[in-house]
Scaffold this active site. Structure first.
Site, PDB file in Angstrom:
ATOM      1  N   LEU A 192       0.699  -1.135   0.079  1.00 37.45           N
ATOM      2  CA  LEU A 192       0.395   0.009   0.500  1.00 37.45           C
ATOM      3  C   LEU A 192       1.138   1.253   0.056  1.00 37.45           C
ATOM      4  CD1 LEU A 192      -2.384  -0.977   2.224  1.00 37.45           C
ATOM      5  CD2 LEU A 192      -3.189  -0.642   0.287  1.00 37.45           C
ATOM      6  N   ASP A 193       0.689   1.984  -0.988  1.00 39.75           N
ATOM      7  CA  ASP A 193       1.400   3.531  -0.747  1.00 39.75           C
ATOM      8  C   ASP A 193       0.811   4.359   0.017  1.00 39.75           C
ATOM      9  OD1 ASP A 193       2.373   2.894  -3.244  1.00 39.75           O
ATOM     10  OD2 ASP A 193       0.148   4.070  -4.472  1.00 39.75           O
ATOM     11  N   PRO A 194       2.079   5.105   0.775  1.00 35.50           N
ATOM     12  CA  PRO A 194       2.433   5.698   2.150  1.00 35.50           C
ATOM     13  C   PRO A 194       0.534   6.809   2.678  1.00 35.50           C
ATOM     14  CG  PRO A 194       4.245   6.144   0.872  1.00 35.50           C
ATOM     15  CD  PRO A 194       3.496   5.404   0.282  1.00 35.50           C
TER      16      PRO A 194
END
Length: 387
Positions: free
Chosen positions: A42-44
Site C-alpha cells: 500500500l502506498d504511504p
C-alpha cells in the site's frame, strides 16, 4: 527469555503516512521475529488492509498476493497530477478546462463557455455510470502508473521517473468486477495543491472540480491511481486519486468492508482480529552524522502493555497458521498418516485441481501445500514442520 517462533497472520489497518515496510518493521519489532512479510504493498497515502505474515505463514504470501481486492477511493475530476495521486504536482490543462466547459454546457441548462461552472451532481452521476460501465468494468487493459514499483531493466519505474527519464510501461490485463459511484461532491479548487479540499465559492481563477467517492473490486495488479487517471482522460477533463483505502484482500477484510463479496459461510474472523495502527515520528542520526526525522508505524495495543505482554496480546489477535492457510487457498482435510507421508516428500492418494493446503483438522496441523500430481494423486510443493 527464549520464545518458540510462532506462525500466523496479522491483519493491520495501515495508517496514512507510513510505508508497508514500516508496518512490517513494527510487527517484527513487537513480536521479536525476523521472518515477517506482507501480501501487497500500500502506498504511504493509502490506508487499510495490510496482511502481514510471520514465521512459517510467510510461505503463504504468494497465494494471498494473488487474491482479488476491494478499495474505497476518492477520484478528483477536473485536474491532473504528475503522479496520478495527491502526492504529485498539479498539472493545469487548458484543454481539460475547455472540455469541462463543454460538458457544463451539455449537462446544465444555460452553461456558458468560459465561466467556471460546478456541474450538478445528478448530471454527473448518469455520465459517470455510463462511462464506467462502458470502459472500466470486466476485463480491461490498463497501463500502470509511471510512478509505480514496476521494474524496468532492474530499476523501479518511480526511480526512473524521478530522474526525469522517459518511462514506457506496457498495458496489462486486469479485471474490474465492481466500480460503483458512492457519492459525488462538486466545487472549486485553486489548483495549487493536489490535496486541497473542495470549496463552494468560485473565486477569481478558481478551477471547477468534482470529488467522486467510489468502491472498486478488482484483480491483483490493478492500479486504482490508473483508474482515476483513465476515467479523467476518458471524460477529457483529467483525474487523479485523493484518497485510497483497501478494505479487503481475498477473504481477509476490515470491519468496514462493504463489498459484500465474502459469503457468510466463507467469512474469516478477521474483523475481530484486525489491529489498528497510527503514525508517529522517530528521529535518528544517519551515517553522515545528519539528524533525520521520519514517520514510523506504531501498532495500537492496550495502554501499559510492553515487552512479552504486548507480544502475547498481538499473538492473541493474530490468525493461527490453520486460519491463515484456510484463508489463503483451498484446504483439504487429511489424516495424520497422510501428513507424515507429505513431510517425507511422498504423494498421497487425493484428487485436487489447484494448489491446496493439506490440514489435519483434529490437531490444526498445516502439513503442506500440495498440488496435482496426476488424476488420482497429490504431491507436496511446500512442507511445514510439525508445530
Amino acid at each position: 527469555m527464549l520464545h518458540t517462533t510462532p506462525s500466523g497472520l496479522l491483519i493491520i489497518d495501515k495508517p496514512q503516512g507510513v510505508t508497508s515496510f514500516d508496518a512490517v518493521a513494527a510487527v517484527r519489532g513487537a513480536l521479536h521475529i525476523k521472518k515477517v512479510g506482507h501480501a501487497g504493498t500500500l502506498d504511504p497515502m493509502a490506508t487499510g488492509t495490510l496482511v502481514i505474515a510471520f514465521g512459517h505463514a510467510t510461505r503463504l504470501l504468494n497465494a494471498i498476493v494473488a487474491h482479488d481486492k476491494t478499495y474505497e477511493a476518492t477520484i478528483r475530476l477536473g485536474l491532473r497530477t504528475t503522479t496520478d495521486d495527491a502526492e504529485g504536482e498539479v498539472l493545469v490543462d487548458d484543454e481539460a478546462r475547455s472540455r469541462w466547459q463543454t460538458l457544463s454546457a451539455q449537462l446544465t441548462e444555460g452553461g456558458q463557455s468560459g465561466e467556471p461552472t460546478a456541474l450538478p451532481t445528478a448530471s454527473w452521476q448518469d455520465l459517470l455510470t455510463r462511462t464506467i460501465a462502458t470502459n472500466f468494468t470486466g476485463d480491461i487493459e490498463q497501463v500502470p502508473n509511471t510512478f509505480s514499483a514496476i521494474k524496468i531493466n532492474g530499476q523501479r519505474a518511480y526511480d526512473l521517473a524521478r530522474e526525469g527519464k522517459e518511462v514506457e510501461l506496457k498495458p496489462r490485463p486486469v479485471t474490474i468486477s465492481e466500480f460503483t459511484v458512492l457519492n459525488i461532491r462538486s466545487g472549486f479548487v485553486a489548483g495549487e495543491q493536489a490535496a486541497e479540499p473542495l470549496r463552494e465559492d468560485a473565486n477569481t481563477g478558481a478551477i471547477p472540480a468534482l470529488d467522486v467517492d467510489v468502491r472498486v473490486s478488482c484483480s491483483s495488479g490493478t492500479y486504482i491511481r490508473a483508474l482515476a487517471r483513465d476515467l479523467g482522460n476518458e471524460l477529457g477533463v483529467g483525474g487523479y486519486l485523493t484518497r485510497l483505502r483497501r478494505t479487503r484482500v481475498g477473504r481477509f477484510a476490515l470491519p468496514d468492508d462493504a463489498s459484500g463479496l465474502i459469503a457468510p459461510e466463507a467469512m474469516l474472523d478477521t474483523r475481530t482480529h484486525t489491529v489498528t495502527a497510527h503514525t508517529d515520528q522517530k528521529t535518528f542520526t544517519n551515517r553522515e552524522g545528519q539528524t533525520v526525522t521520519r514517520n514510523k508505524c506504531v501498532l495500537d495495543t492496550p495502554e501499559g502493555l510492553a515487552g512479552d505482554e504486548r507480544r502475547n496480546w498481538l499473538l492473541d489477535h493474530a490468525l493461527t497458521m490453520e486460519q491463515a492457510a484456510r484463508g489463503a487457498m483451498p484446504a483439504l482435510d487429511i489424516t495424520p498418516e497422510e501428513a507424515s507421508e507429505l513431510r517425507f516428500g511422498r504423494r498421497i492418494e487425493r484428487t485436487i485441481s489447484e494448489p491446496t493446503a493439506a490440514i489435519v483438522p483434529q490437531t490444526h496441523d498445516v502439513a503442506a501445500i500440495i498440488e496435482r500430481a496426476n488424476a488420482h494423486q497429490a504431491k507436496p510443493v511446500t512442507v511445514f514442520p510439525l508445530a
